[in-house]
Design an enzyme around this catalytic site. Structure first.
Site, short mmCIF file in Angstrom:
data_model
loop_
_atom_site.label_atom_id
_atom_site.label_comp_id
_atom_site.label_asym_id
_atom_site.label_seq_id
_atom_site.Cartn_x
_atom_site.Cartn_y
_atom_site.Cartn_z
N LYS A 47 21.17 29.07 -5.55
CA LYS A 47 20.35 30.26 -5.83
C LYS A 47 18.89 29.84 -6.02
CE LYS A 47 23.70 33.09 -8.42
NZ LYS A 47 23.73 34.26 -7.53
N GLU A 62 31.33 33.06 -5.16
CA GLU A 62 32.43 32.31 -5.79
C GLU A 62 33.33 33.21 -6.64
OE1 GLU A 62 29.55 32.69 -7.12
OE2 GLU A 62 30.13 33.24 -9.15
N ARG A 82 34.64 36.13 -6.12
CA ARG A 82 35.80 36.69 -5.40
C ARG A 82 36.86 35.63 -5.14
NH1 ARG A 82 32.08 38.82 -0.63
NH2 ARG A 82 30.64 38.80 -2.37
N ASP A 100 28.02 30.73 -2.98
CA ASP A 100 27.54 31.60 -4.06
C ASP A 100 28.41 32.86 -4.19
OD1 ASP A 100 25.96 32.43 -6.13
OD2 ASP A 100 24.29 33.12 -4.88
N LYS A 130 36.14 37.84 -14.56
CA LYS A 130 35.45 36.70 -13.94
C LYS A 130 34.77 35.85 -15.01
CE LYS A 130 31.44 35.64 -10.96
NZ LYS A 130 30.44 36.15 -10.00
N ASP A 141 27.31 34.99 -16.14
CA ASP A 141 28.27 35.28 -15.07
C ASP A 141 29.72 35.19 -15.57
OD1 ASP A 141 28.39 36.17 -12.47
OD2 ASP A 141 28.66 34.17 -11.60
N ASP A 186 26.63 30.02 -12.92
CA ASP A 186 26.67 30.16 -11.47
C ASP A 186 25.33 29.72 -10.86
OD1 ASP A 186 27.11 30.83 -8.85
OD2 ASP A 186 27.04 33.01 -9.15
N1 BES Z 1 27.08 36.16 -9.93
C1 BES Z 1 26.56 36.63 -8.68
C2 BES Z 1 26.28 38.13 -8.68
C3 BES Z 1 25.16 38.63 -9.57
C4 BES Z 1 23.90 38.84 -9.04
C5 BES Z 1 25.39 38.95 -10.89
C6 BES Z 1 22.89 39.33 -9.85
C7 BES Z 1 24.39 39.43 -11.70
C8 BES Z 1 23.13 39.63 -11.19
C9 BES Z 1 27.56 36.34 -7.56
O1 BES Z 1 28.35 35.23 -7.73
C10 BES Z 1 26.76 36.15 -6.32
O2 BES Z 1 25.98 35.25 -6.29
N2 BES Z 1 26.97 37.01 -5.32
C11 BES Z 1 26.27 36.95 -4.10
C12 BES Z 1 27.25 37.24 -2.99
C13 BES Z 1 26.70 37.01 -1.61
C14 BES Z 1 26.42 35.54 -1.40
C15 BES Z 1 27.69 37.52 -0.61
C16 BES Z 1 25.16 37.99 -4.13
O3 BES Z 1 25.37 39.08 -4.65
O4 BES Z 1 24.07 37.68 -3.65
ZN ZN Z 2 28.76 34.66 -9.72
ZN ZN Z 3 27.47 33.40 -7.04
#
Ligand code: BES
Ligand code: ZN
Ligand code: ZN
Length: 498
Positions: free
Chosen positions: A275, A347, A349, A345, A263, A286, A268
Site C-alpha cells: 500500500k 487478503e 477475502r 492486498d 476479519k 484492519d 495490513d
Molecule cells: N483492508 C483493506 C480495505 C480497506 C481500505 C479498509 C480502506 C479500510 C479503509 C483491504 O484489505 C484492501 O486493501 N482491499 C483492496 C482490494 C483491492 C486490492 C481489490 C482495496 O480495497 O483497495
Molecule cells: Zn485488509
Molecule cells: Zn489489503
C-alpha cells in the site's frame, strides 16, 4: 458500571451530570419549559428568544451548580426538531453532551426522560449514548490522558413505569455498549502491540470471564486442515496466523444457529502489493471485524441468548517478508477451490474464505454473518455513513436490516447479481482474488459467496464505518456492528424456524 431507573422530578435528582433534552422551537408553555424557566430564573426563555441558543441537534448549554437544582451540572441538550427525535437522536445527543464536559469527576450521569418523550423508546439509547462517550483512545499517552470513569448511568423520569422491565432495558444498553467499547479498545491497539497471538490472549480473557468455550487453531493445525488461504496471507510475517473459535452454548443443539466471522488482519501493509504510505497509516484497524465479533460474543453471553452462537476469528498479519506470497500465486483453499492471488492486498477475502468454509464444513452452521473492513470500494460507495450489506438470503438479510435499525448502526443492501461473478473468473484457477476496477465491494462479496455453499449468509463491509478520523466526539474506532450482531443473535433465537 451500574445502571438504574430513578423516578423523581428532575430538579431533585442528585448526580454529577443531569442531561435534559430541549427541542428546537421548544414550546415555552410546555411543562418542562415552565419548570425549567422557574428553576433557572427565566434563563431558558432568554436563551431561546435571544436566539443565542436554539436547541439545535448536538448543541449544548452547560450550567454549573444551578441554585435550585440538586444536580451538580445541568446540561441542556439540544435535540433538534421534536418530530425527528428518536432513539438514534437520543444516543447521539447524550454522547455529544457527555463528551463536552468529560472530566474525572463524572461518576454519576443521568438522562432525564421528559414526559413528552417515550421512556420505552429512548431509555436504552440514552444509556448507550452516555456509555459510548466513556471511550477514550489515548491509552499510550504518558501524561494528560483524558481517561475518566463513569460509575453509574441512569435514566430519570416522572412517568409511571414498570421499574423491573425498564431496568432490564437499561442493562441491555449497558451490555451492548460495554461490548462496543471493548471492540473499540482492541481495534485501537497498534500493530506492534496486538498481533494474532495477542488476539488469542484477548479472546481467552473474554471466554473465561463470560463462560464461552474457546478453541485456538495454531499454525500446525491450520496446515493439517489445509487452511492454505489463511496461511498464505500470514507467510510474509514472523507472527504466525491463528484461527480462534468461541462458542456460546445457549441451547442444546451442537450446530450453531448463527456463526459470526470477523476479519482479523492485525496489520495490513498490502503484502508485496504494498500500500502507499497514506493508505497504510490506519491499517492497524484492519482487525476491526474480529474485534467486533469478539465483543459481540461477550454481549451475547451476557444477554443469555437462547441459541448456540459461534464466533470465528481468523487472525493474521499481512506483511511483505521474504516468504510472502507473490502476485500470480495459486493456492488451494480449505474448501478445495483454487484461488489465483493477483493482488496480495486483497487478503481479507482469502482469510475469510477459509473461515467461512470452516463454518460450513466443520461447524455445520445454519446461518453465517461475516464482518470485515474489506474494500476501499465500499467506502467510495457509501462513505462513512452506512456499512455495505451483501447477502444470498432474503430472509436473513431482512432480520439483519431490522437489527441494524434497532441498533442505530445503519447498513445498505447492495446488489449481488450473478453477472458480477464473471469479474472474478480466473484463467488458471477456480477464482481470482480481484475483480477489476468497477464494483469492487460487490465482486469481493461474490468472491466470499463462493465459500458458503448456499448456506444463508450476510456479509457486512465496514471499511467506511469502523473508524472516524474527524468527528471530535467519536474520534477513532467505532465498534460498528457489535450491536447489530448481538441484536441479530437474539432475533434469530426467538424466530421460529423458517
Ligand atoms: N483492508 C483493506 C480495505 C480497506 C481500505 C479498509 C480502506 C479500510 C479503509 C483491504 O484489505 C484492501 O486493501 N482491499 C483492496 C482490494 C483491492 C486490492 C481489490 C482495496 O480495497 O483497495
Ligand atoms: Zn485488509
Ligand atoms: Zn489489503
Amino acid at each position: 458500571m451500574k445502571t438504574n431507573l430513578i423516578v423523581a422530578p428532575w430538579e431533585e435528582i442528585d448526580c454529577d451530570i443531569l442531561i435534559l433534552p430541549v427541542f428546537e422551537e421548544e414550546d415555552l408553555d410546555s411543562d418542562l419549559a415552565t419548570a425549567l424557566n422557574e428553576k433557572l430564573d427565566g434563563l431558558l426563555e432568554e436563551l431561546l428568544s435571544s436566539q443565542e441558543w436554539k436547541g439545535e441537534n448536538d448543541s449544548i448549554v452547560v450550567l454549573h451548580r444551578p441554585d435550585k437544582v440538586s444536580a451538580r451540572r445541568l446540561l441542556l441538550a439540544g435535540c433538534g426538531k421534536k418530530e425527528h427525535f428518536d432513539a438514534s437522536v437520543a444516543r447521539k445527543v447524550t454522547t455529544a453532551a457527555v463528551r463536552k464536559v468529560r472530566s474525572s469527576s463524572l461518576k454519576k450521569v443521568v438522562f432525564y426522560c421528559r414526559d413528552d418523550i417515550s421512556l420505552e423508546d429512548v431509555a436504552q439509547a440514552a444509556v448507550e449514548g452516555i456509555n459510548l462517550a466513556a471511550f477514550e483512545g489515548d491509552s499510550y499517552k504518558t501524561k494528560d490522558r483524558k481517561t475518566f470513569y463513569i460509575e453509574e448511568v441512569s435514566v430519570g423520569t416522572s412517568q409511571p413505569a414498570d421499574q423491573k422491565r425498564l431496568e432490564q432495558i437499561l442493562r441491555r444498553g449497558l451490555i451492548l455498549t460495554e461490548a462496543t467499547n471493548l471492540a473499540r479498545e482492541i481495534t485501537n491497539q497498534p500493530g506492534n502491540r496486538v498481533g494474532p497471538r495477542d488476539m488469542v490472549d484477548r479472546a481467552k480473557k473474554v471466554a473465561q470471564a463470560e463462560g464461552l468455550d474457546i478453541e485456538v487453531l495454531e499454525e500446525k493445525d491450520l496446515e493439517e486442515l489445509g487452511m492454505n488461504a489463511l496461511l498464505a496471507v500470514g507467510q510474509g510475517s514472523h507472527l504466525p496466523p491463528r484461527l480462534i473459535i468461541l462458542t456460546h452454548k445457549g441451547a442444546e443443539s451442537e450446530a450453531p444457529l448463527l456463526a459470526l466471522v470477523g476479519k482479523g488482519v492485525t496489520f495490513d501493509s498490502g503484502g508485496l502489493s504494498l500500500k502507499p504510505p497514506s493508505s497504510m497509516e490506519e491499517m492497524k484497524s484492519d482487525k476491526a471485524g474480529a474485534c467486533v465479533v469478539l465483543a459481540a460474543m461477550q454481549a451475547i453471553a451476557r444477554l443469555n441468548v437462547k441459541s448456540t452462537v459461534v464466533g470465528v476469528l481468523p487472525c493474521v498479519e499481512n506483511l511483505p517478508g521474504g516468504r510472502a506470497q507473490r502476485p500470480g500465486d495459486v493456492i488451494q483453499s480449505f474448501s478445495g477451490k483454487t484461488i489465483e492471488v493477483l493482488n496480495t492486498d486483497a487478503e481479507g477475502r482469502l482469510i475469510l474464505a477459509d473461515a467461512l468454509s470452516y463454518c460450513v464444513r466443520n461447524l455445520k452452521a445454519r446461518h453465517i454473518v461475516d464482518i470485515a473492513t474489506l474494500t476501499g470500494a465500499c467506502l467510495v460507495a457509501l462513505g462513512h455513513v452506512r456499512a455495505g450489506l451483501f447477502s444470498n438470503d432474503h430472509s436473513l438479510s431482512r432480520h439483519l436490516i431490522e437489527a441494524s435499525r434497532t441498533a442505530g448502526e445503519p447498513v445498505w443492501e447492495m446488489p449481488m447479481d450473478r453477472i458480477y461473478r464473471e469479474q472474478i473468473e480466473s484463467d488458471i484457477a477456480d477464482v481470482k482474488n480481484v475483480g477489476g476496477k468497477w464494483a469492487g465491494a460487490i465482486t469481493a462479496a461474490k468472491f466470499l459467496e463462493e465459500f458458503v455453499d448456499g448456506i444463508p449468509w450476510c456479509h457486512l463491509d465496514i471499511a467506511g464505518v469502523d473508524l472516524f478520523k474527524e468527528k471530535e466526539e467519536q474520534k477513532g474506532p467505532t465498534g460498528f456492528g457489535v450491536r447489530i450482531l448481538a441484536e441479530l443473535a437474539e432475533r434469530l433465537a426467538a424466530w421460529p424456524e423458517d
